[in-house]
Write an enzyme that holds these catalytic residues in place. Structure first.
Site, PDB file in Angstrom:
ATOM      1  N   THR A   1      39.678  66.090  54.766  1.00  9.21           N
ATOM      2  CA  THR A   1      38.637  66.140  55.795  1.00  9.21           C
ATOM      3  C   THR A   1      38.363  64.721  56.279  1.00  9.21           C
ATOM      4  OG1 THR A   1      37.590  68.138  54.936  1.00  9.21           O
ATOM      5  CG2 THR A   1      36.222  66.704  56.296  1.00  9.21           C
TER       6      THR A   1
ATOM      7  N   PHE B   1      35.725  62.291  57.969  1.00  8.23           N
ATOM      8  CA  PHE B   1      34.306  62.092  58.219  1.00  8.23           C
ATOM      9  C   PHE B   1      34.127  60.875  59.130  1.00  8.23           C
ATOM     10  CE2 PHE B   1      34.677  64.239  54.186  1.00  8.23           C
ATOM     11  CZ  PHE B   1      33.673  65.192  54.209  1.00  8.23           C
TER      12      PHE B   1
END
Length: 379
Positions: free
Chosen positions: A276, A278
């Site tokens: 992921t 960010f």
């Protein structure tokens, strides 16, 4: 019938003439740029370009007219790009952006969820000097930063399995914030339940809407009912509070440990290469020497070929696009905002010329951020 070798010789001769004429045309483009620097005239004049193309292509058959029009459009576009580049060399003050050269040093960092969330882990990795604070929603993160309650917000924008986080992209424009940092974290989900529960006891599993599809195979294999909640750490918190041995959470091991849960299975995501990205957002656009990635948002006229022509500009400046993504404009049906992420630094001339050109030619463009993407993935 002529020999193919003879025909190729003639083609080579024509190509040499085209090359010489191209160089001559680019020299003339520089003269035009020098004149426009003095007169402050605009480079892009679509009505004049359309008129030139119509006159030059008149009298040709339909098929050749389309081919010649494409060639002429390409030549005019190259001339225009050359002019933007030269004008910026002569008048660097025309660059439309004025990013800060100072790194963000926040006192307060907000994230969405509860302690133990992947967002908290990312916030701590990005800003180890701060104690991150949580709020219930992504919009509250953005509101807090916009209103000065928080200096920085840390939110997810993309996962290698579940894709982009559309809401965050919408909030970036709605709250007029800028991306200053990026952090990529490997995601390894675990199945966590109250102490004493066994995997055979679990009937339902709760987690974030992006985490659930990342573990689709595991959920299907065990016949579990998937329940969406706002955050993976909130899922762990819910399991702790309910004390139901038939309910489990998909979350990080850190969240499981924080809420006193037992880990029944680890690494349950479908793809082991699960990451992921960010971002850290603030009220200020920055550009630091180490930055190697820029993100912009723009709109285009709703006519055929508009998007292709914009994307071609990146190629002509030798700039590598890393992603493109679109979102609908809420108050304009069937109109879209395009988000493009590309490599480069705002101190590079090619990047500055590209942004200058897009700023002059598009009805709307915003530089969302400038940041560093590290070569190695963070653990």
């Amino acid at each position: 019938m002529r020999e193919l070798s003879d025909i190729r010789q003639d083609i080579n001769h024509v190509d040499e003439q085209i090359r010489a004429l191209f160089l001559e045309r680019m020299d003339l483009a520089l003269e035009v740029a020098a004149t426009k620097v003095e007169t402050d005239d605009k480079i892009y004049k679509p009505d004049r370009e359309a008129e030139i193309i119509e006159k030059r292509a008149a009298g040709m058959g339909d098929e050749l007219r389309l081919k010649y029009t494409a060639l002429l459009q390409s030549m005019i576009r190259a001339s225009r790009e050359y002019q933007y580049s030269e004008m910026l060399r002569q008048r660097p003050e025309r660059f439309p952006l004025h990013p800060s050269g100072n790194e963000i040093t926040p006192q307060t960092v907000y994230y969405q969820g509860v302690p133990g969330a992947y967002q908290e882990l990312a916030a701590r990795a990005l800003f180890p000097q701060c104690e991150p604070q949580c709020v219930p929603t992504w919009e509250q993160v953005f509101q807090s930063v916009r209103d000065g309650v928080a200096d920085v917000g840390v939110v997810p924008v993309e996962n290698t399995t579940a894709g982009t986080v559309s809401e965050v992209y919408d909030l970036l424009l709605a709250y007029d914030l800028s991306i200053n940092k990026s952090y990529i974290k490997k995601i390894s989900h675990c199945l966590a339940a109250v102490p004493g529960a066994a995997l055979a006891d679990i009937e339902r599993v709760c987690s974030h809407p992006h985490a659930l599809p990342q573990c689709h195979a595991f959920i299907s294999e065990h016949g579990l009912e998937a329940i969406e909640v706002a955050n993976t750490a909130i899922a762990a918190q819910n399991v702790q509070q309910k004390g139901d041995k038939h309910l489990a959470a998909i979350c990080s091991r850190e969240a499981a440990d924080r809420y006193g849960l037992s880990v029944l299975a680890e690494g349950i995501n479908d793809l082991k290469h699960n990451e992921t990205r960010f971002i850290a957002v603030s009220r200020k656009l920055t550009s630091l020497p180490a930055d190697n990635r820029i993100e912009i948002a723009f709109r285009i006229p709703n006519v055929a070929g508009s998007l292709g022509r914009v994307l071609d500009v990146f190629t002509h400046y030798g700039i590598d696009m890393t992603s493109i993504y679109s979102r609908p404009v809420k108050d304009s049906p069937w109109c879209y905002v395009f988000y493009v992420d590309f490599t480069g630094n705002m101190q590079e001339h090619a990047v500055r010329a590209l942004l200058y050109q897009l700023h002059e030619e598009l009805p709307y463009i915003k530089v969302i951020g400038s940041y560093l993407v590290a070569d190695a993935t963070e653990e």
